[in-house]
Each structure stands twice: as structure tokens, then as C-alpha cells.
Design a protein around this motif. Structure first.
Motif, PDB file in Angstrom:
ATOM      1  N   ALA A  86       0.829  -1.207   0.000  1.00 37.31           N
ATOM      2  CA  ALA A  86       0.000   0.000   0.000  1.00 37.31           C
ATOM      3  C   ALA A  86       0.861   1.254   0.000  1.00 37.31           C
ATOM      4  O   ALA A  86       0.513   2.257  -0.630  1.00 37.31           O
ATOM      5  CB  ALA A  86      -0.925  -0.002   1.212  1.00 37.31           C
ATOM      6  N   LEU A  87       1.988   1.205   0.720  1.00 36.06           N
ATOM      7  CA  LEU A  87       2.908   2.347   0.735  1.00 36.06           C
ATOM      8  C   LEU A  87       3.428   2.630  -0.672  1.00 36.06           C
ATOM      9  O   LEU A  87       3.443   3.779  -1.129  1.00 36.06           O
ATOM     10  CB  LEU A  87       4.067   2.056   1.690  1.00 36.06           C
ATOM     11  N   ALA A  88       3.851   1.561  -1.369  1.00 36.49           N
ATOM     12  CA  ALA A  88       4.323   1.729  -2.744  1.00 36.49           C
ATOM     13  C   ALA A  88       3.205   2.246  -3.635  1.00 36.49           C
ATOM     14  O   ALA A  88       3.413   3.130  -4.491  1.00 36.49           O
ATOM     15  CB  ALA A  88       4.860   0.402  -3.277  1.00 36.49           C
ATOM     16  N   ALA A 147      -4.983 -10.026  -1.513  1.00 38.28           N
ATOM     17  CA  ALA A 147      -4.994  -8.977  -0.491  1.00 38.28           C
ATOM     18  C   ALA A 147      -3.786  -8.071  -0.623  1.00 38.28           C
ATOM     19  O   ALA A 147      -3.889  -6.844  -0.523  1.00 38.28           O
ATOM     20  CB  ALA A 147      -5.054  -9.599   0.904  1.00 38.28           C
ATOM     21  N   ILE A 148      -2.623  -8.669  -0.842  1.00 37.54           N
ATOM     22  CA  ILE A 148      -1.395  -7.866  -0.931  1.00 37.54           C
ATOM     23  C   ILE A 148      -1.403  -6.990  -2.180  1.00 37.54           C
ATOM     24  O   ILE A 148      -1.140  -5.782  -2.112  1.00 37.54           O
ATOM     25  CB  ILE A 148      -0.155  -8.790  -0.932  1.00 37.54           C
ATOM     26  N   GLY A 156      -3.888   1.514  -1.840  1.00 43.04           N
ATOM     27  CA  GLY A 156      -2.772   2.438  -1.610  1.00 43.04           C
ATOM     28  C   GLY A 156      -2.655   3.464  -2.723  1.00 43.04           C
ATOM     29  O   GLY A 156      -2.451   4.653  -2.487  1.00 43.04           O
ATOM     30  N   PHE A 157      -2.809   2.992  -3.962  1.00 43.98           N
ATOM     31  CA  PHE A 157      -2.778   3.894  -5.122  1.00 43.98           C
ATOM     32  C   PHE A 157      -3.891   4.936  -5.009  1.00 43.98           C
ATOM     33  O   PHE A 157      -3.674   6.130  -5.241  1.00 43.98           O
ATOM     34  CB  PHE A 157      -2.932   3.087  -6.407  1.00 43.98           C
ATOM     35  N   TYR A 158      -5.093   4.469  -4.644  1.00 43.57           N
ATOM     36  CA  TYR A 158      -6.220   5.393  -4.475  1.00 43.57           C
ATOM     37  C   TYR A 158      -5.928   6.421  -3.373  1.00 43.57           C
ATOM     38  O   TYR A 158      -6.245   7.601  -3.513  1.00 43.57           O
ATOM     39  CB  TYR A 158      -7.480   4.605  -4.130  1.00 43.57           C
ATOM     40  N   ASP A 159      -5.284   5.972  -2.298  1.00 46.46           N
ATOM     41  CA  ASP A 159      -4.973   6.875  -1.192  1.00 46.46           C
ATOM     42  C   ASP A 159      -4.053   7.999  -1.651  1.00 46.46           C
ATOM     43  O   ASP A 159      -4.246   9.167  -1.302  1.00 46.46           O
ATOM     44  CB  ASP A 159      -4.322   6.092  -0.052  1.00 46.46           C
ATOM     45  N   SER A 186     -10.643  -4.249  10.869  1.00 41.97           N
ATOM     46  CA  SER A 186     -10.308  -2.903  11.323  1.00 41.97           C
ATOM     47  C   SER A 186      -8.926  -2.878  11.964  1.00 41.97           C
ATOM     48  O   SER A 186      -8.140  -1.952  11.745  1.00 41.97           O
ATOM     49  CB  SER A 186     -11.362  -2.402  12.314  1.00 41.97           C
ATOM     50  N   ALA A 187      -8.604  -3.912  12.746  1.00 46.59           N
ATOM     51  CA  ALA A 187      -7.288  -3.999  13.376  1.00 46.59           C
ATOM     52  C   ALA A 187      -6.193  -4.104  12.324  1.00 46.59           C
ATOM     53  O   ALA A 187      -5.163  -3.423  12.400  1.00 46.59           O
ATOM     54  CB  ALA A 187      -7.242  -5.203  14.314  1.00 46.59           C
ATOM     55  N   THR A 188      -6.407  -4.957  11.320  1.00 44.96           N
ATOM     56  CA  THR A 188      -5.424  -5.110  10.240  1.00 44.96           C
ATOM     57  C   THR A 188      -5.282  -3.821   9.440  1.00 44.96           C
ATOM     58  O   THR A 188      -4.169  -3.419   9.068  1.00 44.96           O
ATOM     59  CB  THR A 188      -5.847  -6.259   9.308  1.00 44.96           C
ATOM     60  N   ALA A 189      -6.408  -3.161   9.193  1.00 43.47           N
ATOM     61  CA  ALA A 189      -6.381  -1.913   8.431  1.00 43.47           C
ATOM     62  C   ALA A 189      -5.559  -0.844   9.121  1.00 43.47           C
ATOM     63  O   ALA A 189      -4.925  -0.012   8.467  1.00 43.47           O
ATOM     64  CB  ALA A 189      -7.806  -1.408   8.198  1.00 43.47           C
ATOM     65  N   LYS A 190      -5.551  -0.839  10.460  1.00 41.50           N
ATOM     66  CA  LYS A 190      -4.781   0.154  11.185  1.00 41.50           C
ATOM     67  C   LYS A 190      -3.291   0.007  10.905  1.00 41.50           C
ATOM     68  O   LYS A 190      -2.575   0.990  10.728  1.00 41.50           O
ATOM     69  CB  LYS A 190      -5.028   0.035  12.700  1.00 41.50           C
ATOM     70  N   ILE A 191      -2.812  -1.245  10.859  1.00 45.44           N
ATOM     71  CA  ILE A 191      -1.394  -1.476  10.575  1.00 45.44           C
ATOM     72  C   ILE A 191      -1.062  -1.034   9.157  1.00 45.44           C
ATOM     73  O   ILE A 191      -0.029  -0.404   8.898  1.00 45.44           O
ATOM     74  CB  ILE A 191      -1.049  -2.961  10.784  1.00 45.44           C
ATOM     75  N   VAL A 192      -1.951  -1.361   8.212  1.00 45.92           N
ATOM     76  CA  VAL A 192      -1.747  -0.928   6.825  1.00 45.92           C
ATOM     77  C   VAL A 192      -1.737   0.595   6.742  1.00 45.92           C
ATOM     78  O   VAL A 192      -0.895   1.194   6.059  1.00 45.92           O
ATOM     79  CB  VAL A 192      -2.854  -1.509   5.919  1.00 45.92           C
ATOM     80  N   ASN A 193      -2.663   1.235   7.464  1.00 44.62           N
ATOM     81  CA  ASN A 193      -2.744   2.698   7.469  1.00 44.62           C
ATOM     82  C   ASN A 193      -1.486   3.347   8.013  1.00 44.62           C
ATOM     83  O   ASN A 193      -1.058   4.415   7.538  1.00 44.62           O
ATOM     84  CB  ASN A 193      -3.937   3.170   8.293  1.00 44.62           C
ATOM     85  N   VAL A 194      -0.895   2.734   9.029  1.00 45.61           N
ATOM     86  CA  VAL A 194       0.358   3.270   9.573  1.00 45.61           C
ATOM     87  C   VAL A 194       1.423   3.308   8.485  1.00 45.61           C
ATOM     88  O   VAL A 194       2.160   4.292   8.345  1.00 45.61           O
ATOM     89  CB  VAL A 194       0.841   2.437  10.779  1.00 45.61           C
ATOM     90  N   CYS A 195       1.499   2.241   7.680  1.00 46.26           N
ATOM     91  CA  CYS A 195       2.491   2.182   6.597  1.00 46.26           C
ATOM     92  C   CYS A 195       2.235   3.262   5.555  1.00 46.26           C
ATOM     93  O   CYS A 195       3.171   3.965   5.129  1.00 46.26           O
ATOM     94  CB  CYS A 195       2.471   0.806   5.946  1.00 46.26           C
ATOM     95  N   THR A 196       0.981   3.408   5.115  1.00 46.19           N
ATOM     96  CA  THR A 196       0.685   4.397   4.077  1.00 46.19           C
ATOM     97  C   THR A 196       0.879   5.819   4.599  1.00 46.19           C
ATOM     98  O   THR A 196       1.405   6.682   3.892  1.00 46.19           O
ATOM     99  CB  THR A 196      -0.750   4.236   3.549  1.00 46.19           C
ATOM    100  N   ASN A 197       0.463   6.045   5.842  1.00 44.49           N
ATOM    101  CA  ASN A 197       0.653   7.377   6.422  1.00 44.49           C
ATOM    102  C   ASN A 197       2.123   7.713   6.576  1.00 44.49           C
ATOM    103  O   ASN A 197       2.543   8.860   6.385  1.00 44.49           O
ATOM    104  CB  ASN A 197      -0.042   7.478   7.783  1.00 44.49           C
ATOM    105  N   ALA A 198       2.935   6.708   6.939  1.00 43.69           N
ATOM    106  CA  ALA A 198       4.368   6.940   7.107  1.00 43.69           C
ATOM    107  C   ALA A 198       5.011   7.347   5.788  1.00 43.69           C
ATOM    108  O   ALA A 198       5.839   8.264   5.733  1.00 43.69           O
ATOM    109  CB  ALA A 198       5.044   5.689   7.660  1.00 43.69           C
ATOM    110  N   GLY A 199       4.621   6.664   4.700  1.00 45.31           N
ATOM    111  CA  GLY A 199       5.170   7.019   3.391  1.00 45.31           C
ATOM    112  C   GLY A 199       4.785   8.416   2.966  1.00 45.31           C
ATOM    113  O   GLY A 199       5.629   9.199   2.496  1.00 45.31           O
ATOM    114  N   ALA A 200       3.506   8.753   3.142  1.00 41.79           N
ATOM    115  CA  ALA A 200       3.048  10.091   2.769  1.00 41.79           C
ATOM    116  C   ALA A 200       3.689  11.164   3.641  1.00 41.79           C
ATOM    117  O   ALA A 200       4.112  12.213   3.145  1.00 41.79           O
ATOM    118  CB  ALA A 200       1.522  10.162   2.886  1.00 41.79           C
ATOM    119  N   LEU A 201       3.775  10.892   4.952  1.00 44.84           N
ATOM    120  CA  LEU A 201       4.358  11.874   5.861  1.00 44.84           C
ATOM    121  C   LEU A 201       5.832  12.115   5.551  1.00 44.84           C
ATOM    122  O   LEU A 201       6.312  13.251   5.613  1.00 44.84           O
ATOM    123  CB  LEU A 201       4.193  11.414   7.312  1.00 44.84           C
TER     124      LEU A 201
END
Length: 263
Positions: A86-88, A147-148, A156-159, A186-201
Motif C-alpha cells: 500500500a505504501l508503494a 490482499a497484498i 494504496g494507489f487510491y490513497d 479494522s485492526a489489520t487496516a490500522k497497521i496498513v494505514n500506519v504504513c501508508t501514512n508513514a510514506g506520505a508523511l
């Protein structure tokens, strides 16, 4: 810290807390946080608003992720693999974002969301009983690859390209593809979100478009909201998450419709 009134700061902090709660339960906290920043900081360049939004959101998302990990079973390795894809995807989406008109994307996303809402409403069992989640029988190899690649890379691309409702799409997609219940999704999505947010940040920080002092203050409230939301999702179960999910989906449709009307 930008030159803002105490009242505006308080309202922004309350919005950050509410967004953290929404994001922890079912995703979509940006639906509230980003508009609040845009309204509260009307004279701040959009790039700085977006960068500050990510700096606030990653704190609440991380707090929610830790809360979920402490109190429920999550396949962390799989979540991280989806998150890295998702980060990529988000970085690729951000690269193409300048050439895409949001006016073109809004109607498409609205139709998809309405379809999702209809599906969830017509399938009351959706996300309430797992049939092969990460806490019981492992999902098959084909579902994991899907899923991956599709959930991670596609969302991730949409984000990176557009963004609104990314967390909600993640929860729905993980539930559908991996047969997770809504709490585990929801729990799994939070971990994925951390990765995408880290890349964007990281990108925004490199460009110097983060208001760090304001973000630090708001992040405290976002963290509190995220941790409370995660605890409520865990204690009240999938039925509660489903109700919040439908509320967020319809709110997102209304927001996108309003933006399209005024475009």
C-alpha cells in the motif's frame, strides 16, 4: 504554529479526537479531520494542510493499532506485507495525482460507495462471522496474494491519488478478500494505514510542508480518540463496527456529493 485563535485551536483538537475515534473503529477519520483543517486554516497553503493532516493521523492510527494488537489476535506479518504494498501504491498514486481531476473521480467513488452500502445492508452477516481469518484457519495463498496486490496496491494507489475513505475501503476489502470479521479487519487496516501514512508523511516532511507544532498538539487528541475507538470496537464487536461503517459510508457519499455539486 500558524496564527490562529484559541477557539479555532480547541475546535481543531476536538475534530482530531473525533477523527481518531472514527478512524480506529472503521476508518474514514480523514473525512472529518481534513475538512476541519481546511476550514480552520483558510490562509495556509493546501500542501501544508495535507502534510499536517498526515502528521496528526499517523499518531492516532498508531495508537489504535497498538491497542488492537494488545487485545486481539492479528496476523502482523500479513498486515505489514499489505502495508508495504500500500505504501508503494500510495507513492505511485501521489506521483500521478497532479494529472488527475478530482471532479472526475468523485462520481465514480460515490457509485462504488453506494454499492458497498447496499451490499452491507442486504448482507447482515457480512463481517460478523469469519470464515478463515487470521485468528483461526489461515486464508488461502490466492486470497493472501489478492490482499497484498489488489487491496494493498490498489487502495494504496487510491490513497495517494485521491484519498477520502481509504480506511473504510481497507476494512471492507479485507473483510471480503480474507473473510475477516469487521473487528479483525479494522485492526489489520490500522497497521496498513500506519504504513501508508508513514510514506506520505515522509514525502511531506521532505518537502517541508508540515506544521509540526500544530500537529503535535492535535496529535495528542487524535491519539486519545483512536485508543478509545479501538477499545470500543473490541468490546462491542462487529455489530457496532458495522453500524459505524454504514454511517461513515453514507457521510462520505454526502461529502463527495456536496463537493461535486459545488465544483
Amino acid at each position: 504554529m500558524p496564527d490562529i485563535t484559541l477557539t479555532t485551536l480547541i475546535l481543531l483538537c476536538l475534530a482530531a479526537a473525533a477523527a481518531g475515534w472514527i478512524d480506529a473503529v472503521v476508518g474514514g477519520g480523514g473525512l472529518l479531520l481534513l475538512p476541519a483543517l481546511l476550514l480552520g486554516l483558510p490562509h495556509v497553503p493546501a500542501a501544508q494542510v495535507l502534510g499536517t493532516n498526515k502528521a496528526v493521523a499517523i499518531v492516532g492510527t498508531s495508537g489504535a493499532a497498538v491497542t488492537f494488537l494488545r487485545r486481539t489476535q492479528v496476523r502482523v506479518g500479513l498486515a505489514v506485507r499489505i502495508g508495504l504494498m500500500a505504501l508503494a501504491g500510495s507513492m505511485t498514486g501521489a506521483f500521478f495525482a497532479a494529472g488527475i481531476s478530482s471532479e472526475v473521480l468523485r462520481p465514480v467513488i460515490m457509485v462504488v460507495l453506494l454499492g458497498v452500502a447496499a451490499f452491507v445492508m442486504l448482507r447482515p452477516s457480512f463481517g460478523t462471522a469469519a470464515a478463515g481469518d487470521g485468528t483461526g484457519r489461515p486464508a488461502g495463498r490466492a486470497r493472501i496474494i489478492t490482499a497484498i496486490v489488489l487491496v494493498g496496491g490498489g487502495i494504496g494507489f487510491y490513497d495517494g491519488l485521491f484519498g477520502p475513505g481509504t480506511g473504510t475501503f481497507l476494512v471492507l476489502a479485507l473483510t471480503a478478500v480474507l473473510h475477516l470479521d469487521l473487528v479483525a479487519a479494522s485492526a489489520t487496516a490500522k497497521i496498513v494505514n500506519v504504513c501508508t501514512n508513514a510514506g506520505a508523511l515522509a514525502m511531506f516532511a521532505y518537502q517541508g510542508t508540515v506544521l509540526w507544532q500544530l500537529a503535535a498538539v492535535m496529535a495528542v487528541f487524535n491519539l486519545a480518540g483512536g485508543m478509545i475507538g479501538a477499545r470500543m470496537a473490541l468490546s462491542r464487536g462487529s455489530g457496532f463496527v458495522r453500524a459505524v461503517l454504514l454511517t461513515v459510508v453514507f457521510s462520505l457519499v454526502a461529502k463527495l456529493g456536496f463537493d461535486q455539486w459545488n465544483a
